[in-house]
Design a protein around this motif. Structure first.
Motif, mmCIF file in Angstrom:
data_model
loop_
_atom_site.group_PDB
_atom_site.id
_atom_site.type_symbol
_atom_site.label_atom_id
_atom_site.label_comp_id
_atom_site.label_asym_id
_atom_site.label_seq_id
_atom_site.Cartn_x
_atom_site.Cartn_y
_atom_site.Cartn_z
ATOM 1 N N LYS A 98 -86.366 -9.011 11.318
ATOM 2 C CA LYS A 98 -85.244 -10.033 10.996
ATOM 3 C C LYS A 98 -84.468 -9.787 9.793
ATOM 4 C CE LYS A 98 -83.376 -14.298 12.665
ATOM 5 N NZ LYS A 98 -83.340 -15.642 13.135
ATOM 6 N N ARG A 99 -85.281 -10.000 8.801
ATOM 7 C CA ARG A 99 -84.576 -9.678 7.299
ATOM 8 C C ARG A 99 -84.090 -8.308 6.978
ATOM 9 N NH1 ARG A 99 -89.210 -12.727 5.460
ATOM 10 N NH2 ARG A 99 -90.527 -10.983 5.071
ATOM 11 N N GLY A 102 -81.145 -8.106 10.415
ATOM 12 C CA GLY A 102 -80.211 -9.328 10.778
ATOM 13 C C GLY A 102 -80.590 -10.182 11.837
ATOM 14 N N ARG A 103 -81.573 -9.434 12.696
ATOM 15 C CA ARG A 103 -81.872 -10.311 13.871
ATOM 16 C C ARG A 103 -83.324 -9.798 14.176
ATOM 17 N NH1 ARG A 103 -79.039 -10.914 18.020
ATOM 18 N NH2 ARG A 103 -81.018 -11.030 19.539
#
Length: 204
Positions: A98-99, A102-103
């Protein structure tokens, strides 16, 4: 073509990233080549099709993941701790993903398999093979936990299938909800399925 020595690997890395962050159907060979920095003509030097590339990429990616899973599910690790470590590993990995992107993206094999299983038979079979191999790690932990008297699960394969279905369902929810915290108490859910006594199941 760039460096011949790593062009093939860059193509495999590119296709896995593109279909995981997007979809198999929307990913084109042109996009794969652009992402990998490889000319389209060179793509066909290595692969006959997008499907052939995805199949080999899945196999290569799985081989690298096995090293981590071998450590997590080592026979020297107590069986219930293997399950805890597996849940912790996936939780931290999804946080990293996610980092980076972005998801939250969930399980790459389930995301791809749900999309292509009715269209790409050979690709579907490869995904099934990988998932079967993942399940066998869980099966070994269940079998050893039963042998140690920690749980009552004489049919380790059936229990492992149940755990995999539950855990992959959580990972799919992670992707849909874009929320890694769905995995926060995965170990508690798995221990409940196994009938582990309350207090032995520590949250991730």
């Amino acid at each position: 073509m760039g460096r011949v020595s790593d062009a093939k690997q860059r193509l495999m890395d590119a296709v896995l990233e593109l279909i995981w962050t997007g979809s198999y159907g929307s990913t084109t060979i042109d996009q794969i080549c652009e992402k990998a920095g490889v000319k389209k003509g060179s793509f066909y030097y290595f692969f006959d099709s997008k499907s052939a590339l995805a199949i080999e990429a899945l196999e290569t990616s799985w081989a690298s993941k096995q090293v981590e899973l071998d450590a997590i599910f080592s026979a020297v690790v107590p069986p219930l701790d293997r399950i805890r470590k597996y849940c912790e590993f996936n939780y931290k990995y999804q946080q990293e993903i996610k980092r980076k992107y972005g998801r939250a993206l969930g399980c790459p094999q389930f995301a791809l398999g749900a999309e292509v299983s009715t269209q790409e038979v050979l690709l579907q079979k490869k995904i099934q093979q990988v998932l079967d191999k993942k399940r066998k790690y869980l099966e070994s932990a269940v079998r050893d936990a039963h042998a140690a008297g920690l749980i009552d699960a004489p049919d380790a394969m059936a229990k492992a299938r149940m755990i995999q279905a539950y855990f992959e369902g959580l990972l799919t929810q992670v992707r849909i909800d874009n929320d890694v915290e769905v995995l926060r108490d995965a170990v508690g859910g798995i221990f409940a399925l196994l009938g582990v006594k309350e207090g032995e199941a520590a949250p991730v």
